[in-house]
Design a protein around this motif. Structure first.
Motif, mmCIF file in Angstrom:
data_model
loop_
_atom_site.group_PDB
_atom_site.id
_atom_site.type_symbol
_atom_site.label_atom_id
_atom_site.label_comp_id
_atom_site.label_asym_id
_atom_site.label_seq_id
_atom_site.Cartn_x
_atom_site.Cartn_y
_atom_site.Cartn_z
ATOM 1 N N LEU A 145 0.970 -1.256 -0.022
ATOM 2 C CA LEU A 145 0.072 -0.014 0.025
ATOM 3 C C LEU A 145 0.781 1.269 -0.065
ATOM 4 C CD1 LEU A 145 -2.756 -0.937 2.474
ATOM 5 C CD2 LEU A 145 -3.006 -0.825 -0.077
ATOM 6 N N SER A 146 1.954 1.226 0.894
ATOM 7 C CA SER A 146 2.929 2.316 0.681
ATOM 8 C C SER A 146 3.428 2.603 -0.722
ATOM 9 C CB SER A 146 3.976 2.070 1.476
ATOM 10 O OG SER A 146 5.079 3.175 1.742
ATOM 11 N N ASN A 156 0.630 3.925 -2.806
ATOM 12 C CA ASN A 156 0.425 5.332 -2.361
ATOM 13 C C ASN A 156 1.325 6.261 -3.292
ATOM 14 O OD1 ASN A 156 -0.690 7.542 -0.997
ATOM 15 N ND2 ASN A 156 1.055 7.657 0.381
ATOM 16 N N ARG A 157 2.473 5.811 -3.309
ATOM 17 C CA ARG A 157 3.683 6.706 -4.014
ATOM 18 C C ARG A 157 3.375 6.727 -5.731
ATOM 19 N NH1 ARG A 157 7.340 4.406 -6.634
ATOM 20 N NH2 ARG A 157 7.312 2.510 -5.673
ATOM 21 N N ALA A 178 0.269 8.917 -6.322
ATOM 22 C CA ALA A 178 0.949 10.181 -6.112
ATOM 23 C C ALA A 178 1.735 10.764 -7.218
ATOM 24 C CB ALA A 178 1.612 10.643 -4.822
ATOM 25 N N THR A 196 -8.935 7.729 -5.021
ATOM 26 C CA THR A 196 -8.446 7.693 -3.467
ATOM 27 C C THR A 196 -8.793 6.227 -3.132
ATOM 28 O OG1 THR A 196 -8.953 10.148 -2.933
ATOM 29 C CG2 THR A 196 -8.937 8.556 -1.184
ATOM 30 N N LEU A 214 1.753 5.644 6.428
ATOM 31 C CA LEU A 214 0.345 5.712 5.753
ATOM 32 C C LEU A 214 -0.586 5.989 7.197
ATOM 33 C CD1 LEU A 214 0.356 2.152 4.107
ATOM 34 C CD2 LEU A 214 -0.074 4.735 3.007
ATOM 35 N N ASN A 255 -3.115 8.467 7.141
ATOM 36 C CA ASN A 255 -4.331 9.135 6.690
ATOM 37 C C ASN A 255 -4.091 10.750 6.520
ATOM 38 O OD1 ASN A 255 -5.879 6.819 6.593
ATOM 39 N ND2 ASN A 255 -6.628 6.960 8.571
ATOM 40 N N SER A 264 -2.242 12.034 1.169
ATOM 41 C CA SER A 264 -2.230 10.443 0.803
ATOM 42 C C SER A 264 -3.189 10.078 0.152
ATOM 43 C CB SER A 264 -2.059 9.609 2.243
ATOM 44 O OG SER A 264 -2.055 8.158 1.835
ATOM 45 N N LYS A 265 -2.928 9.343 -1.007
ATOM 46 C CA LYS A 265 -3.956 8.812 -1.913
ATOM 47 C C LYS A 265 -4.450 7.340 -1.292
ATOM 48 C CE LYS A 265 -4.709 10.659 -5.186
ATOM 49 N NZ LYS A 265 -5.660 11.865 -5.305
ATOM 50 N N VAL A 266 -3.950 6.836 -0.349
ATOM 51 C CA VAL A 266 -4.370 5.754 0.210
ATOM 52 C C VAL A 266 -4.546 5.884 1.665
ATOM 53 C CG1 VAL A 266 -3.827 3.187 0.930
ATOM 54 C CG2 VAL A 266 -2.973 4.139 -1.355
ATOM 55 N N LYS A 267 -5.902 5.528 1.850
ATOM 56 C CA LYS A 267 -6.347 5.978 3.304
ATOM 57 C C LYS A 267 -6.613 4.710 3.936
ATOM 58 C CE LYS A 267 -7.157 10.314 2.038
ATOM 59 N NZ LYS A 267 -5.873 11.229 2.133
#
Length: 584
Positions: free
Chosen positions: A317-318, A321-322, A325, A332, A436, A438, A442-445
């Motif tokens: 997920l990290s 997210n990158r 972005a 999202t 991560l 929130n 961040s595009k991943v919540k």
């Protein structure tokens, strides 16, 4: 042929075997009618609402009377699952006086070292399953047809060992759904399949204090007429750890009866919007994003942080997210960690957010029909649509006051409930280490939901099935999963899923050439941690990049793939085994 299927999880949900038995029973009932019986322990609190007692057939009444002087008391009735199978629940406490005698017998006959075993952890299941053996001995003497006992897991192994000790002619099938030692080693954060060729099962069992269970499982495998397991990968594990190659593989199925794809697509929108309602008051007091462009992913699992691949998922997920972005994506991704962890009290800030949000909704609700009329007229007359065109000024003023109480500074919580040991919680610590948390950018919540989904939990207020249907993707990156029901449960509800080739189900899909058809199988066997993270991150990114139509296509494919592992087909494997034992 009389078939008795014996498990500690009959009317007593502990894990996945309860699902195996409850979902399969109606298909076995259709074939064997009144000659099929499930046998479990009588656990009063668990039986309530699951089991309805009835008058037993005459031949069983006589048997039950003969067992009473031994301290074995049996209840006959129906398990309230599809098919309502005949069910016998055994009260075993009165048979416990034979505990030492049984241990001595199993040591002399099978070499089971149970000296110093824990009473509640080991002795009770053995007393119960030995009592089930005594029951079957009486059945054997009372009927003219072949009697078959199908025993699941080491907890029911006493049935097989008892019958062998008295030289009964009852035929036996033993199914291990995961070796006891394999599960224990994985629980110690060991990578079982990487170590399988090197480990000494006897030494490992003694090191971690499970020697009695290991010996019992091994004896059941050796002395059953048919030894089986649920997947090819578990067969490899069983051969190494138990010293015997399974005679048969009996894959787990699912009951596909229920809603059509069309109904599930309609329900997806309904339940998705319910989840989005929760997401709005969880995140929007702090910042907003385009909720129409959000996707809801989920993982549902027991809290086995490494075994269920939660560490891999958070690292992936990290990376996701990158990537999002870097792409300046409009998407999202909301990831729900549906992992029970002792959460009972909802965090105070979330309760406040929910109340403030619902207050705003209640202010708008009476204007609903007027809003539709005003909106329709505005569209027809091509006027600019703004809040003043839709709501009266006094209502707008009231809502603005309520927004003042809704808005907050800071960042949203990571977890919905207070946890017993938050400072040492593995999920929270890993999320924080991967940043991560929130944050607005961040595009991943992430939402860690550490309680069971009952439909009345006070937040999402959907049950487990409804929550799954409302999501877009299920993620199950396990590194130890003898079968793995969760991706099947996801797919049968038309929700695409990710699993791995270290899960029995994932391995089954590869062998049957069904992977990629709405269920994606990652190749984890023999791969490094980083390679696994990359595969998972790439799969998540691929799914996040799909357009709506492609996601719908995958939803339809997922349902169709899951239907191919329905009990309607897979139960035939069980009957082949029984035919081998009945001479058919």
């Amino acid at each position: 042929m009389y078939l008795f299927e014996i498990s500690w999880e009959v009317c007593n949900k502990v894990g996945g075997i309860n699902t195996v038995l409850s979902s399969k029973s109606r298909y076995v009932c259709n074939e064997l009618k009144k000659k099929y019986f499930l046998v479990g322990p009588y656990v009063k609190d668990k039986a309530r609402g699951e089991f309805v007692q009835h008058s037993a057939p005459e031949f069983l009444k006589e048997i039950f009377e003969r067992l009473k002087p031994l301290g074995i008391f049996c209840r006959f009735g129906k398990w309230l699952v599809p098919g309502e199978p005949n069910t016998i629940l055994i009260e075993y406490e009165g048979f416990s006086y034979r505990n030492d005698e049984l241990k001595k017998m199993y040591w002399e006959e099978f070499g089971i070292d149970s000296l110093g075993s824990a009473y509640h952890d080991y002795d009770i299941p053995m007393i119960w399953s030995s009592a089930a053996g005594a029951l079957l001995r009486e059945v054997e003497k009372s009927v003219d047809e072949r009697v078959i006992a199908h025993c699941h897991e080491w907890l029911s192994a006493g049935t097989i060992l008892y019958l062998r000790s008295i030289e009964s002619s009852v035929k036996t099938v033993f199914t291990t759904h995961a070796t006891m030692l394999g599960r224990a080693l994985t629980g110690e954060s060991r990578e079982l399949y990487n170590e399988l060729d090197k480990i000494n099962p006897e030494e490992e069992a003694r090191k971690i204090g499970v020697v009695a269970k290991h010996h019992t499982e091994k004896a059941a495998a050796m002395h059953s007429d048919i030894f089986s397991t649920v997947s090819e990968i578990t067969a490899i594990e069983a051969e190494k750890i138990l010293g015997k190659k399974p005679d048969l593989i009996l894959p787990n199925g699912i009951d596909e009866s229920g809603k059509s794809v069309e109904e599930l697509l309609i329900q997806h929108k309904l339940f998705r919007d319910r989840i989005r309602h929760f997401i709005t008051y969880f995140f929007f007091p702090y910042y907003s994003f385009d909720i129409e462009e959000s996707l809801i992913f989920y993982i549902a699992a027991r809290y086995e942080f490494k075994g269920k691949g939660m560490d891999l998922l958070i690292d992936a997920l990290s990376d996701l997210n990158r990537k999002l972005a870097e792409d300046k994506s409009e998407k999202t991704i909301i990831v729900l960690f549906l992992v029970p962890a002792g959460g009972t009290v909802i965090r105070e800030t979330i309760v406040e957010n929910k109340e403030a949000f619902n207050d705003i909704v209640e202010s708008i609700q009476p204007e609903k029909s007027d809003i539709i009329n005003r909106l329709t007229r505005a569209i027809i007359s091509k006027r600019r649509i703004c809040e003043n065109a839709l709501l009266p000024k006094d209502v707008i003023s009231d809502i603005r006051k309520k927004l003042h109480y809704f808005k907050k500074t800071g960042t949203p919580e990571l977890v919905t409930h207070y946890l017993p040991n938050e400072q040492s919680d593995a999920i929270l610590n890993k999320l924080k280490s991967c940043d991560l948390v929130n944050s607005e950018s961040s595009k991943v919540k992430v939402v860690f939901y550490p309680t069971y989904l009952t439909g009345t939990d006070g937040l999402i207020n959907l049950n487990y099935s409804e929550t799954i249907i409302g999501c877009h993707l299920g993620i199950f990156p396990s590194i130890y999963e003898p079968w793995g029901y969760t991706p099947v449960e996801s797919a049968i509800r038309s929700v695409p899923a990710i699993t791995t080739d270290l899960a029995g189900f994932g391995n089954f899909l590869i062998n049957e050439k069904l992977e990629g058809e709405g269920i994606f199988v990652l190749r984890y066997f023999g791969k490094s941690y980083q390679d696994r993270v990359k595969q998972l991150a790439d799969s998540l990114y691929h799914f996040a990049s799909l357009n709506r139509q492609k996601r719908i296509d995958y939803k339809i494919k997922a349902r169709n793939t899951a239907a191919k592992v329905s009990w309607k087909e897979l139960v035939k494997n069980y009957f082949r085994a029984y035919e081998m034992l009945s001479g058919g």
